[in-house]
Write an enzyme that holds these catalytic residues in place. Structure first.
Site, PDB file in Angstrom:
ATOM      1  N   ASP A  64       0.763  -1.307   0.125  1.00 48.09           N
ATOM      2  CA  ASP A  64       0.014  -0.042  -0.015  1.00 48.09           C
ATOM      3  C   ASP A  64       0.800   1.374   0.153  1.00 48.09           C
ATOM      4  O   ASP A  64       2.066   1.301   0.254  1.00 48.09           O
ATOM      5  CB  ASP A  64      -0.603   0.069   1.310  1.00 48.09           C
ATOM      6  CG  ASP A  64      -1.812  -0.738   1.470  1.00 48.09           C
ATOM      7  OD1 ASP A  64      -2.379  -1.449   0.425  1.00 48.09           O
ATOM      8  OD2 ASP A  64      -2.666  -0.679   2.333  1.00 48.09           O
ATOM      9  N   LYS A  94      -3.674   3.177  -3.064  1.00 47.37           N
ATOM     10  CA  LYS A  94      -5.121   3.719  -3.521  1.00 47.37           C
ATOM     11  C   LYS A  94      -5.017   5.018  -2.512  1.00 47.37           C
ATOM     12  O   LYS A  94      -5.172   4.937  -1.254  1.00 47.37           O
ATOM     13  CB  LYS A  94      -6.228   2.793  -3.075  1.00 47.37           C
ATOM     14  CG  LYS A  94      -5.685   1.425  -2.128  1.00 47.37           C
ATOM     15  CD  LYS A  94      -6.979   0.628  -1.813  1.00 47.37           C
ATOM     16  CE  LYS A  94      -6.752   0.086  -0.240  1.00 47.37           C
ATOM     17  NZ  LYS A  94      -7.726  -0.567   0.130  1.00 47.37           N
ATOM     18  N   MET A 107      -8.906   8.595   8.949  1.00 46.58           N
ATOM     19  CA  MET A 107      -9.497   9.174   7.557  1.00 46.58           C
ATOM     20  C   MET A 107     -10.415  10.350   7.875  1.00 46.58           C
ATOM     21  O   MET A 107     -11.490  10.362   7.092  1.00 46.58           O
ATOM     22  CB  MET A 107     -10.246   7.741   6.736  1.00 46.58           C
ATOM     23  CG  MET A 107      -9.290   6.851   6.611  1.00 46.58           C
ATOM     24  SD  MET A 107     -10.109   5.382   5.972  1.00 46.58           S
ATOM     25  CE  MET A 107     -10.744   4.802   7.448  1.00 46.58           C
TER      26      MET A 107
HETATM   27  N1  SAH Z   1      -4.914  -0.349   8.709  1.00 45.88           N
HETATM   28  C1  SAH Z   1      -4.234   1.195   9.059  1.00 45.88           C
HETATM   29  C2  SAH Z   1      -5.398   2.188   8.733  1.00 45.88           C
HETATM   30  C3  SAH Z   1      -5.624   2.314   7.214  1.00 45.88           C
HETATM   31  S1  SAH Z   1      -6.856   3.695   6.944  1.00 45.88           S
HETATM   32  C4  SAH Z   1      -3.946   1.101  10.312  1.00 45.88           C
HETATM   33  O1  SAH Z   1      -4.156   0.344  11.071  1.00 45.88           O
HETATM   34  O2  SAH Z   1      -3.175   2.181  10.798  1.00 45.88           O
HETATM   35  C5  SAH Z   1      -5.851   4.874   6.590  1.00 45.88           C
HETATM   36  C6  SAH Z   1      -5.925   6.045   7.504  1.00 45.88           C
HETATM   37  O3  SAH Z   1      -4.966   5.515   8.570  1.00 45.88           O
HETATM   38  C7  SAH Z   1      -5.391   7.297   7.340  1.00 45.88           C
HETATM   39  O4  SAH Z   1      -6.285   8.180   6.482  1.00 45.88           O
HETATM   40  C8  SAH Z   1      -4.819   8.086   8.519  1.00 45.88           C
HETATM   41  O5  SAH Z   1      -5.979   8.484   9.267  1.00 45.88           O
HETATM   42  C9  SAH Z   1      -4.263   6.585   9.199  1.00 45.88           C
HETATM   43  N2  SAH Z   1      -2.903   6.529   9.258  1.00 45.88           N
HETATM   44  C10 SAH Z   1      -2.190   5.768   8.578  1.00 45.88           C
HETATM   45  N3  SAH Z   1      -0.907   6.025   8.844  1.00 45.88           N
HETATM   46  C11 SAH Z   1      -0.678   7.008   9.374  1.00 45.88           C
HETATM   47  C12 SAH Z   1       0.152   7.862   9.764  1.00 45.88           C
HETATM   48  N4  SAH Z   1       1.598   7.449   9.811  1.00 45.88           N
HETATM   49  N5  SAH Z   1      -0.063   8.966  10.695  1.00 45.88           N
HETATM   50  C13 SAH Z   1      -1.289   9.295  10.657  1.00 45.88           C
HETATM   51  N6  SAH Z   1      -2.259   8.814  10.515  1.00 45.88           N
HETATM   52  C14 SAH Z   1      -2.010   7.264   9.421  1.00 45.88           C
END
Ligand code: SAH
Length: 512
Positions: A41, A63, A178
């Site tokens: 991803d 995506k 998100m």
């Molecule tokens: N599976 C992932 C989440 C995916 S949804 C998890 O467990 O973290 C995608 C969202 O994750 C983004 O819109 C944001 O809100 C958050 N996100 C992912 N990486 C991030 C990061 N390094 N810092 C802050 N938010 C993050």
């Protein structure tokens, strides 16, 4: 395997963690190491792909906002296809695969197709970002619960399945994923349902990475603040009293080198160690190798020395490269450290000594002054008359050591063990950063790193590109080469080690 009936593939859904490549699990790394296919991803740190074998097929399934559904079906189909084809597949997903990661859907598709899978959890964004922002998600004095919520729910419809009433009552910490594009609406909803407008809020963007940005405010004003500062996704929104603890507990983005971009000009296979030291201080190290190590044009001189190794009184090794190339060649010739017999070993400094110890040998001598002159000073204290010294070296190394040892009466062989050559080109990332003038510091760890950069860019262009960039040199010889090429040296450590250079860079920027 020829028996295709027994040869079944497997898909590992691996949580990559939130960004810092050190936050993947050991199991995750194990899976990557054996992967034949990696589907990753945009939120998974690309550096993690280095754990995969060079031959692995890497497929980017990024995506970015919007168009999820179709892409998700394509990804499911891809995982099924590769799994059925008998491949070992790693599906590398940002954070944790089962937290807003659509990992559930991927598993359903795999189960339906009969493809075996395994889930390797990861540090989810809320947990990682909160930790690196200095915000405990729970704390005995403030809150006993934390809720992870999607900020997208009900975006296009009013019938949100989130129970806003329950989310808003009490003092539980709430973390939205998100939720940047829908920030205002979500904050308003919490207020409407009873949370105090003064509740502290933190937005953490690219948490756990050197690009981490944190914006704080309250439920009432965070949306305005985010708008004013054009705050962008990906970020988590942390709501609750615990946010105030950041003032006391901030540790990551307050490091001296946090946010600094530092170019590392060492050879690609040696840059990692230095980059890691810099990263520990919060800097972003950009690898910009100006040197490539290659084999000598002629192995004969080194080989004949290795064949009579026990006939030498001293082996002098003055760099990690010399150690590596020396022992690699020894092994290639079917020999090992025992070939040294009673030959004693001199290391130029602690890092070289450590590399030598890695081959089961305890160095007999290490100067207090970690450079060639220091080695000579130690030998000057001994009777070297007629002693045989072996000094494997780089092709362009200074002649100082062999010349001076010979003057002391030693018989010195100094075969070439490796050559330093110019790489074909500089990496795009480094050139881009230089052109955008976003580099804070450039590091030179040997004269050839500077000389080669000048050769690759052209002297004048190098000076122009490095205007306003702090120059850090590992020691006086390298600094002299810098000055000869017109560069002003801003940073030079008292000892010639990467650790000392890192300290010196840290000290320089903390005084800025
Ligand atoms: N599976 C992932 C989440 C995916 S949804 C998890 O467990 O973290 C995608 C969202 O994750 C983004 O819109 C944001 O809100 C958050 N996100 C992912 N990486 C991030 C990061 N390094 N810092 C802050 N938010 C993050």
């Amino acid at each position: 395997m020829t028996d295709s009936g027994r040869h079944s593939g497997i898909v590992y859904l691996v949580g990559a963690g939130p960004g810092d490549p050190g936050l993947i699990t050991l199991r995750g790394v194990e899976c990557l190491r054996r992967a034949q296919v990696v589907v990753y991803d945009y939120l998974a740190n690309e550096q993690l792909l280095n754990h995969a074998p060079a031959a692995a097929e890497l497929i980017y399934a990024g995506k970015i906002g919007g168009r999820h559904n179709q892409d998700q079906e394509e990804i499911n189909a891809l995982l099924v296809e590769k799994g059925l084809a008998g491949r070992i597949v790693v599906r590398l997903k940002g954070g944790d695969p089962f937290v807003f990661g659509r990992g559930g859907e991927e598993c359903e598709a795999l189960r339906a197709a009969g493809v075996p899978f395994e889930i390797v959890p990861g540090v989810t964004a809320a947990v990682g970002a909160a930790a690196y922002a200095g915000i405990p998600l729970t704390h005995r004095d403030y809150t006993a619960s934390v809720t992870l919520v999607t900020g997208q729910e009900g975006k296009d419809k009013d019938d949100s399945s989130i129970d806003w009433q329950r989310l808003s009552l009490g003092n539980g910490t709430v973390v939205f994923y998100m939720g940047i594009n829908t920030l205002r609406r979500n904050m308003d909803r919490l207020i409407e349902h009873g949370r105090s407008p003064q509740t502290p809020v933190a937005l953490v963007r690219w948490g756990t990475t050197s690009g981490q940005q944190v914006l704080t405010g309250t439920l009432a004003d965070i949306a305005d603040r985010a708008e004013t500062s054009a705050f962008k996704p990906p970020a988590v929104t942390i709501v609750g009293q615990v946010v105030n603890l950041r003032n006391k507990l901030r540790w990551f983005d307050s490091r001296t080198l946090f946010g600094r971009k530092i170019l590392v000009t060492r050879a690609a296979d040696q840059a990692g160690e230095f980059a890691a030291l810099l990263a520990e201080r919060g800097a972003t190290a950009i690898e910009c190798p100006t040197i490539r190590l290659v084999e000598p044009l002629d192995w004969a001189p080194l080989d004949s020395a290795l064949a009579e190794l026990s006939g030498y009184d001293w082996l002098v090794l003055t760099s990690g490269n010399a150690v590596r190339c020396f022992f690699q060649r020894l092994e290639r010739l079917g020999l090992d450290a025992r070939a040294l017999g009673s030959c004693r070993v001199c290391a130029v400094g602690p890092r070289t000594a450590e590399a030598i110890r890695g081959h089961g040998i305890r160095p007999d001598l290490m100067p207090a002054d970690y450079k060639a002159e220091g080695v000579l000073a130690e030998f000057a204290k001994m009777k070297l008359n007629n002693k045989k010294v072996l000094f494997p070296r780089a092709d362009l190394a200074r002649e100082l050591v062999p010349r001076e040892l010979e003057r002391m009466g030693a018989r010195v062989d100094s075969p070439v063990a490796y050559r330093n050559i110019l790489p074909d080109k500089l990496p795009a990332e480094a050139l881009f950063a230089l052109e955008k003038r976003s580099v804070d510091c450039i590091t030179f760890t040997s004269s050839s790193t500077v000389q080669n950069l000048a050769n690759m860019l052209g002297g004048d262009q190098m000076l122009d590109m490095l205007k306003g960039v702090a120059v850090a040199s590992i020691g006086p010889i390298t600094s002299k080469t810098c000055r000869a090429l017109g560069l002003k040296v801003d940073i030079e450590p008292p000892h010639y080690t990467l650790a000392a250079l890192t300290d010196a860079i840290d000290a320089f920027f903390s005084h800025q």
